[in-house]
Write an enzyme that holds these catalytic residues in place. Structure first.
Site, PDB file in Angstrom:
ATOM      1  N   CYS A   1      34.776  35.619  51.716  1.00  0.00           N
ATOM      2  CA  CYS A   1      34.835  34.350  50.736  1.00  0.00           C
ATOM      3  C   CYS A   1      34.878  32.897  50.933  1.00  0.00           C
ATOM      4  CB  CYS A   1      36.346  34.958  50.072  1.00  0.00           C
ATOM      5  SG  CYS A   1      37.759  34.780  51.267  1.00  0.00           S
TER       6      CYS A   1
ATOM      7  N   ARG B   1      39.561  40.783  37.985  1.00  0.00           N
ATOM      8  CA  ARG B   1      38.793  39.250  37.920  1.00  0.00           C
ATOM      9  C   ARG B   1      37.569  39.386  37.249  1.00  0.00           C
ATOM     10  NH1 ARG B   1      41.221  36.059  42.034  1.00  0.00           N
ATOM     11  NH2 ARG B   1      43.567  36.312  41.940  1.00  0.00           N
TER      12      ARG B   1
ATOM     13  N   GLU C   1      33.095  31.361  47.979  1.00  0.00           N
ATOM     14  CA  GLU C   1      32.623  32.465  47.666  1.00  0.00           C
ATOM     15  C   GLU C   1      32.704  32.753  46.126  1.00  0.00           C
ATOM     16  OE1 GLU C   1      31.530  36.816  49.313  1.00  0.00           O
ATOM     17  OE2 GLU C   1      33.809  36.661  48.499  1.00  0.00           O
ATOM     18  N   ASP C   2      33.922  32.618  45.637  1.00  0.00           N
ATOM     19  CA  ASP C   2      34.248  33.019  44.142  1.00  0.00           C
ATOM     20  C   ASP C   2      33.600  32.201  43.207  1.00  0.00           C
ATOM     21  OD1 ASP C   2      35.885  35.405  45.134  1.00  0.00           O
ATOM     22  OD2 ASP C   2      37.387  33.965  45.578  1.00  0.00           O
TER      23      ASP C   2
ATOM     24  N   HIS D   1      38.959  42.629  44.886  1.00  0.00           N
ATOM     25  CA  HIS D   1      37.472  42.283  44.564  1.00  0.00           C
ATOM     26  C   HIS D   1      36.574  43.592  45.118  1.00  0.00           C
ATOM     27  CE1 HIS D   1      38.081  37.696  44.666  1.00  0.00           C
ATOM     28  NE2 HIS D   1      38.028  38.129  43.615  1.00  0.00           N
TER      29      HIS D   1
ATOM     30  N   ARG E   1      41.853  28.813  38.928  1.00  0.00           N
ATOM     31  CA  ARG E   1      40.441  28.604  39.847  1.00  0.00           C
ATOM     32  C   ARG E   1      39.495  28.069  39.289  1.00  0.00           C
ATOM     33  NH1 ARG E   1      39.166  32.740  44.328  1.00  0.00           N
ATOM     34  NH2 ARG E   1      38.305  30.648  45.020  1.00  0.00           N
TER      35      ARG E   1
ATOM     36  N   ASP F   1      43.439  27.611  46.225  1.00  0.00           N
ATOM     37  CA  ASP F   1      42.472  28.596  46.491  1.00  0.00           C
ATOM     38  C   ASP F   1      40.903  28.076  46.787  1.00  0.00           C
ATOM     39  OD1 ASP F   1      43.988  31.095  46.722  1.00  0.00           O
ATOM     40  OD2 ASP F   1      44.443  30.689  44.713  1.00  0.00           O
TER      41      ASP F   1
END
Ligand code: CIR
Length: 261
Positions: free
Chosen positions: A247, A130, A65-66, A160, A85, A60
């Protein structure tokens, strides 16, 4: 200068995390081409794209962005809600260090950058599968000295907060009310997604234009009718990985005090 940090699509993307979508085959070469066109759109909108190399073992990792929230004064490294992640931070730390002092979210908090919607000095933070209240509390404590207010917003039915709502103009948000109570956004005009396009609330505002997926034509027409200038990108392969347009980049100004979006 406005920087956009991106990361090239991992050859392992087929093994991505999926929460609300069924797994479908992802055409890696097509995903790479679409990502390249997305980077070209960022450049067209005035960003200098700093592309990190693909991470072969992190499916991923294109969704940068995450992993960080970059503000004018500081960058916050997240602690992603999906354990798979958490190793994505490594090369981003190296990329961000020249630009900002770094702080980190720590256990028991979890936070995905996709849950952070910044408008001016307010950070709306999605409470999702998350991101949790502990992350909201840590963000609030870390950012209070810089004058930011952090507001938790429950999200339900999507991955999200920014799957459910994004800013598309200085005073307007695009939202899917089925997934978020837009009461938190009372200062904004709310443009609703077309009812047949549930995933259409994610647009990437840069300056006065919005990078926006070609797969939501009815919502794109709604945006244009409201005076929002749309820059279309085809991201269908990345959407199969539950990705969207915000993202795939971390966008910020190099000069302190400048507005990042
Ligand atoms: C994940 O589930 O973490 C990835 N497959 C998709 C992340 C998309 N991130 C975003 O929209 N901010």
């Amino acid at each position: 200068m406005r920087i956009a940090i991106t990361r090239r699509v991992s050859p392992a993307i087929a093994r991505c995390e999926l929460t609300h979508l069924e797994r479908r085959p992802i055409d890696y070469e097509r995903a790479r081409a679409q990502h390249g066109a997305y980077e070209a759109a960022l450049e067209e909108l005035g960003c200098r794209v700093q592309a990190l190399p693909a991470e072969a073992s992190l499916p991923d990792s294109v969704f940068v962005e995450d992993i960080a929230v970059v503000l004018d004064e500081v960058a916050i490294l997240t602690r992603p809600g999906a354990p798979s992640r958490r190793a994505e931070a490594g090369s981003l730390v190296t990329a961000l260090t020249p630009y900002r002092p770094l702080r980190a979210i720590t256990a028991p908090a979890t936070l995905d950058g996709g849950d952070v919607l910044r408008t001016g000095r307010v950070l709306f933070v999605g409470l999702s599968s998350r991101s949790n209240q502990a992350a909201v509390d840590q963000l609030a404590t870390a950012l209070a000295p810089y004058g930011y207010r952090v507001q938790a917003v429950p999200v339900d039915g999507c991955l999200h907060l920014k799957s459910a709502v994004t800013q598309v103009a200085p005073r307007a948000v695009l939202a899917n009310r089925r997934w978020v109570d837009v009461g938190a956004f009372a200062e904004f005009a709310v443009i609703e997604v077309d009812p047949d396009e549930a995933y259409a609330a994610n647009g990437l505002l840069i300056g006065e234009r919005v990078i926006y997926p070609t797969s939501f034509p009815a919502t794109a027409r709604r945006l244009e009718r409201r005076g929002v200038a749309v820059v279309p990108v085809d991201v269908t392969e990345l959407q199969k990985a539950e990705g969207a347009v915000t993202c795939c980049s971390l966008i910020f100004e190099t000069s302190p005090g400048a507005q990042s979006s």
